[in-house]
Design a protein around this motif. Structure first.
Motif, PDB file in Angstrom:
ATOM      1  N   GLU A 153     -33.706  12.667 -36.512  1.00 38.90           N
ATOM      2  CA  GLU A 153     -33.219  12.176 -37.807  1.00 38.90           C
ATOM      3  C   GLU A 153     -34.017  10.964 -38.289  1.00 38.90           C
ATOM      4  OE1 GLU A 153     -28.502  13.223 -37.256  1.00 38.90           O
ATOM      5  OE2 GLU A 153     -29.429  11.711 -35.966  1.00 38.90           O
ATOM      6  N   LEU A 154     -34.589  10.194 -37.373  1.00 38.97           N
ATOM      7  CA  LEU A 154     -35.423   9.054 -37.755  1.00 38.97           C
ATOM      8  C   LEU A 154     -36.798   9.502 -38.237  1.00 38.97           C
ATOM      9  CD1 LEU A 154     -34.561   6.640 -34.804  1.00 38.97           C
ATOM     10  CD2 LEU A 154     -33.975   6.277 -37.210  1.00 38.97           C
ATOM     11  N   THR A 155     -37.256  10.624 -37.729  1.00 45.59           N
ATOM     12  CA  THR A 155     -38.577  11.119 -38.121  1.00 45.59           C
ATOM     13  C   THR A 155     -38.633  11.417 -39.616  1.00 45.59           C
ATOM     14  OG1 THR A 155     -38.887  12.082 -35.923  1.00 45.59           O
ATOM     15  CG2 THR A 155     -40.310  12.900 -37.666  1.00 45.59           C
ATOM     16  N   TYR A 156     -37.525  11.883 -40.168  1.00 49.24           N
ATOM     17  CA  TYR A 156     -37.506  12.273 -41.586  1.00 49.24           C
ATOM     18  C   TYR A 156     -37.841  11.098 -42.522  1.00 49.24           C
ATOM     19  CZ  TYR A 156     -35.930  13.980 -46.099  1.00 49.24           C
ATOM     20  OH  TYR A 156     -35.876  14.308 -47.430  1.00 49.24           O
ATOM     21  N   ILE A 185     -35.373   1.363 -50.261  1.00 53.94           N
ATOM     22  CA  ILE A 185     -35.194   2.811 -50.341  1.00 53.94           C
ATOM     23  C   ILE A 185     -33.981   3.144 -49.479  1.00 53.94           C
ATOM     24  CG2 ILE A 185     -36.165   5.097 -49.930  1.00 53.94           C
ATOM     25  CD1 ILE A 185     -38.936   3.922 -50.228  1.00 53.94           C
ATOM     26  N   GLY A 186     -32.905   3.527 -50.150  1.00 55.33           N
ATOM     27  CA  GLY A 186     -31.681   3.888 -49.441  1.00 55.33           C
ATOM     28  C   GLY A 186     -31.576   5.405 -49.353  1.00 55.33           C
ATOM     29  N   PHE A 187     -31.612   5.930 -48.147  1.00 52.84           N
ATOM     30  CA  PHE A 187     -31.516   7.386 -47.992  1.00 52.84           C
ATOM     31  C   PHE A 187     -30.052   7.820 -48.005  1.00 52.84           C
ATOM     32  CE2 PHE A 187     -35.910   7.080 -46.750  1.00 52.84           C
ATOM     33  CZ  PHE A 187     -36.443   8.308 -47.150  1.00 52.84           C
ATOM     34  N   THR A 188     -29.773   8.873 -48.777  1.00 45.63           N
ATOM     35  CA  THR A 188     -28.414   9.406 -48.836  1.00 45.63           C
ATOM     36  C   THR A 188     -28.092  10.117 -47.532  1.00 45.63           C
ATOM     37  OG1 THR A 188     -29.162  11.504 -49.804  1.00 45.63           O
ATOM     38  CG2 THR A 188     -28.629   9.704 -51.340  1.00 45.63           C
ATOM     39  N   SER A 189     -26.830  10.508 -47.402  1.00 49.54           N
ATOM     40  CA  SER A 189     -26.375  11.114 -46.138  1.00 49.54           C
ATOM     41  C   SER A 189     -26.810  12.560 -45.981  1.00 49.54           C
ATOM     42  CB  SER A 189     -24.847  11.029 -46.041  1.00 49.54           C
ATOM     43  OG  SER A 189     -24.247  11.685 -47.144  1.00 49.54           O
ATOM     44  N   GLY A 190     -27.279  13.182 -47.052  1.00 51.96           N
ATOM     45  CA  GLY A 190     -27.762  14.555 -46.932  1.00 51.96           C
ATOM     46  C   GLY A 190     -26.689  15.607 -47.087  1.00 51.96           C
ATOM     47  N   THR A 191     -25.557  15.249 -47.712  1.00 54.73           N
ATOM     48  CA  THR A 191     -24.471  16.223 -47.869  1.00 54.73           C
ATOM     49  C   THR A 191     -24.830  17.336 -48.857  1.00 54.73           C
ATOM     50  OG1 THR A 191     -23.487  14.751 -49.512  1.00 54.73           O
ATOM     51  CG2 THR A 191     -22.624  14.631 -47.276  1.00 54.73           C
ATOM     52  N   THR A 192     -25.851  17.124 -49.702  1.00 53.95           N
ATOM     53  CA  THR A 192     -26.264  18.146 -50.663  1.00 53.95           C
ATOM     54  C   THR A 192     -27.655  18.685 -50.335  1.00 53.95           C
ATOM     55  OG1 THR A 192     -27.133  16.433 -52.146  1.00 53.95           O
ATOM     56  CG2 THR A 192     -24.864  17.159 -52.508  1.00 53.95           C
ATOM     57  N   PRO A 238     -31.692  14.492 -47.099  1.00 54.52           N
ATOM     58  CA  PRO A 238     -31.403  13.154 -47.632  1.00 54.52           C
ATOM     59  C   PRO A 238     -32.403  12.772 -48.724  1.00 54.52           C
ATOM     60  CG  PRO A 238     -31.295  13.159 -45.237  1.00 54.52           C
ATOM     61  CD  PRO A 238     -31.852  14.497 -45.639  1.00 54.52           C
ATOM     62  N   LYS A 239     -31.904  12.124 -49.748  1.00 52.36           N
ATOM     63  CA  LYS A 239     -32.757  11.685 -50.860  1.00 52.36           C
ATOM     64  C   LYS A 239     -33.020  10.190 -50.710  1.00 52.36           C
ATOM     65  CE  LYS A 239     -31.872  15.803 -52.646  1.00 52.36           C
ATOM     66  NZ  LYS A 239     -30.765  16.238 -51.775  1.00 52.36           N
ATOM     67  N   GLY A 240     -34.259   9.769 -50.943  1.00 50.46           N
ATOM     68  CA  GLY A 240     -34.595   8.348 -50.878  1.00 50.46           C
ATOM     69  C   GLY A 240     -34.383   7.703 -52.239  1.00 50.46           C
ATOM     70  N   GLY A 277     -18.415   4.112 -55.073  1.00 54.37           N
ATOM     71  CA  GLY A 277     -19.813   3.799 -55.322  1.00 54.37           C
ATOM     72  C   GLY A 277     -20.664   4.958 -54.853  1.00 54.37           C
ATOM     73  N   ALA A 278     -21.966   4.758 -54.835  1.00 59.05           N
ATOM     74  CA  ALA A 278     -22.887   5.798 -54.379  1.00 59.05           C
ATOM     75  C   ALA A 278     -24.197   5.141 -53.995  1.00 59.05           C
ATOM     76  CB  ALA A 278     -23.125   6.832 -55.481  1.00 59.05           C
ATOM     77  N   THR A 279     -24.874   5.725 -53.018  1.00 58.24           N
ATOM     78  CA  THR A 279     -26.177   5.202 -52.626  1.00 58.24           C
ATOM     79  C   THR A 279     -27.114   5.161 -53.833  1.00 58.24           C
ATOM     80  OG1 THR A 279     -25.850   6.211 -50.447  1.00 58.24           O
ATOM     81  CG2 THR A 279     -28.067   5.469 -50.975  1.00 58.24           C
ATOM     82  N   GLU A 280     -26.999   6.174 -54.702  1.00 53.90           N
ATOM     83  CA  GLU A 280     -27.848   6.225 -55.888  1.00 53.90           C
ATOM     84  C   GLU A 280     -27.590   5.049 -56.831  1.00 53.90           C
ATOM     85  OE1 GLU A 280     -27.117  10.501 -54.546  1.00 53.90           O
ATOM     86  OE2 GLU A 280     -26.002   8.614 -54.652  1.00 53.90           O
ATOM     87  N   MET A 281     -26.371   4.523 -56.827  1.00 51.87           N
ATOM     88  CA  MET A 281     -25.991   3.421 -57.717  1.00 51.87           C
ATOM     89  C   MET A 281     -25.932   2.094 -56.963  1.00 51.87           C
ATOM     90  SD  MET A 281     -25.587   4.699 -60.758  1.00 51.87           S
ATOM     91  CE  MET A 281     -24.445   3.693 -61.690  1.00 51.87           C
ATOM     92  N   LEU A 282     -26.232   2.101 -55.705  1.00 51.26           N
ATOM     93  CA  LEU A 282     -26.312   0.951 -54.807  1.00 51.26           C
ATOM     94  C   LEU A 282     -24.956   0.462 -54.329  1.00 51.26           C
ATOM     95  CD1 LEU A 282     -28.363  -0.788 -53.344  1.00 51.26           C
ATOM     96  CD2 LEU A 282     -28.397  -2.348 -55.280  1.00 51.26           C
TER      97      LEU A 282
END
Length: 380
Positions: A128-131, A197-204, A207-209, A339-344
């Protein structure tokens, strides 16, 4: 956009086309940031420069730092990054640690030197860190030595250099810091230079940076914190979310630093740990999830929560039953937020005097919100 300070232009090169950006409306005076801005000046250096370096800043079991203590460590690490590790403005630096004072110092040092933080959850394994290492093209990682095994495995696969702290041995961050100056000239970043760069949890999916600017770090403080939470300089913050989770970054680090308050950092912050720490450190503001508040309710006998004056709940839906039970037991209204990672950080919440149990809240001042249907059109 303002002229960037980044020599490594990776983040700006990878921003989406401008027409796909959200609307940034910084029209109110409290959100009108200057074109040149490094957020660490506002979070740390301003207090030291004002002669308040002796103010309490960071607490952890067996440790207490003032603002001056934090500033010195940030400067030494920033010098290590730029003079010994070859970091230039715009470099992405991956951080791996639990919630510790050194994690905060390293985080702020990267920002002060003009770098871009990619913070990771302590529970992530090597795969998971490699990504994020590959996705953000990261060549340098700073890691608590206790979490270095998976870090080293991931780094070997991506060619990333790893420097550890906490062991104090040869090549450690502490050894480098001892040789570094306690003074550092802050990088002259633009207010819209990417710093996180906050990576999302990958639920969709993958993970998005999500990329955030220096001004964004202040905006969450001057919007949600200032207008909804309303902390004071004598407040002491505590909570359970990891600093790699932007809920934790704001609630445990940025919000207190913005007003000159202090934070309590816990490496383990389960309900039992949190309850013990509240009794010991006497914090006034707590950030955690509804699940933790429910668990604490069953452990209140003999506990001392009298220091708390505000409790923030986020990370999952807050049931009205939990709100009611917490209020009955403590006399405190849980301040729900989404809140959301996308919105900080939090963008829907309610001040204490406008809380409606069972409802999340209102659009935080500084944000616009609407409800839309599947076709994107607004509905009642």
């Amino acid at each position: 956009m303002e002229r960037s300070a980044h020599i490594d232009s990776f983040t700006r090169d990878n921003l989406p086309p401008r027409e796909q950006w959200p609307d940034f409306v910084f029209s109110s005076s409290d959100l009108a940031y200057p074109p040149r801005l490094n957020c660490v000046t506002a979070f740390v250096d301003r207090w030291v420069d004002a002669g308040e370096g002796d103010r309490p800043c960071v607490f952890a079991p067996g440790l207490a730092w003032t603002y001056g203590d934090l500033a010195e460590r940030v400067n030494r690490i920033a010098n290590v990054l730029t003079e010994q590790l070859g970091m230039v403005p715009g470099y992405r630096v991956l951080l791996r640690s639990a919630n510790t004072p050194m994690m905060v110092a390293v985080y702020l040092a990267v920002l002060k030197a003009g770098g871009v933080v990619v913070a990771t959850m302590p529970l992530l394994r090597a795969r998971e860190l490699t990504y994020p290492l590959a996705k953000a093209k990261i060549t340098l990682a700073l890691c608590d030595h206790r979490l270095s095994a998976d870090m080293m495995t991931a780094a070997a696969a991506t060619g990333t250099r790893v420097v550890t702290w906490g062991d104090g041995g040869s090549g450690s961050l502490e050894e480098m810091m001892a040789k570094a100056s306690p003074d550092f000239t802050t990088c002259d970043t633009a207010s819209d230079d990417v710093c996180l760069i906050g990576f999302t949890s990958g639920t969709t999916g993958e993970p998005k940076g999500t990329m955030h600017f220096h001004r964004d770090m202040l905006a969450i403080c001057d919007a949600y914190s200032a207008k909804v939470l309303k902390p004071a300089r004598d407040d002491r913050f505590i909570g359970s979310p990891p600093l790699a989770f932007t809920f934790g970054l704001g609630g445990l680090v940025l919000f207190p630093l913005r007003v000159g308050a202090s934070m309590v950092l816990l490496e383990k912050a389960g309900p039992d740990d949190l309850l013990t720490a509240i009794s010991l450190f006497k914090p006034t503001i707590c950030f955690t999830a509804p699940t933790a508040y429910r668990a604490i309710l069953g452990k209140l006998e003999g506990a001392d929560l009298s220091s708390l004056r505000k409790c923030v709940s986020a990370g999952e839906a807050l049931p009205k039953a939990t709100f009611d039970a917490w209020y009955a037991a403590t006399g405190l209204k849980l301040m729900d937020g989404i809140g959301a990672t996308e919105m900080l950080h939090i963008f829907i919440a309610a001040p204490e005097d406008k809380i409606v149990p069972g409802a999340t809240g209102l659009a935080v001042p500084g944000y616009e919100a609407r409800v839309i249907g599947p076709d994107g059109k607004e509905v009642p």
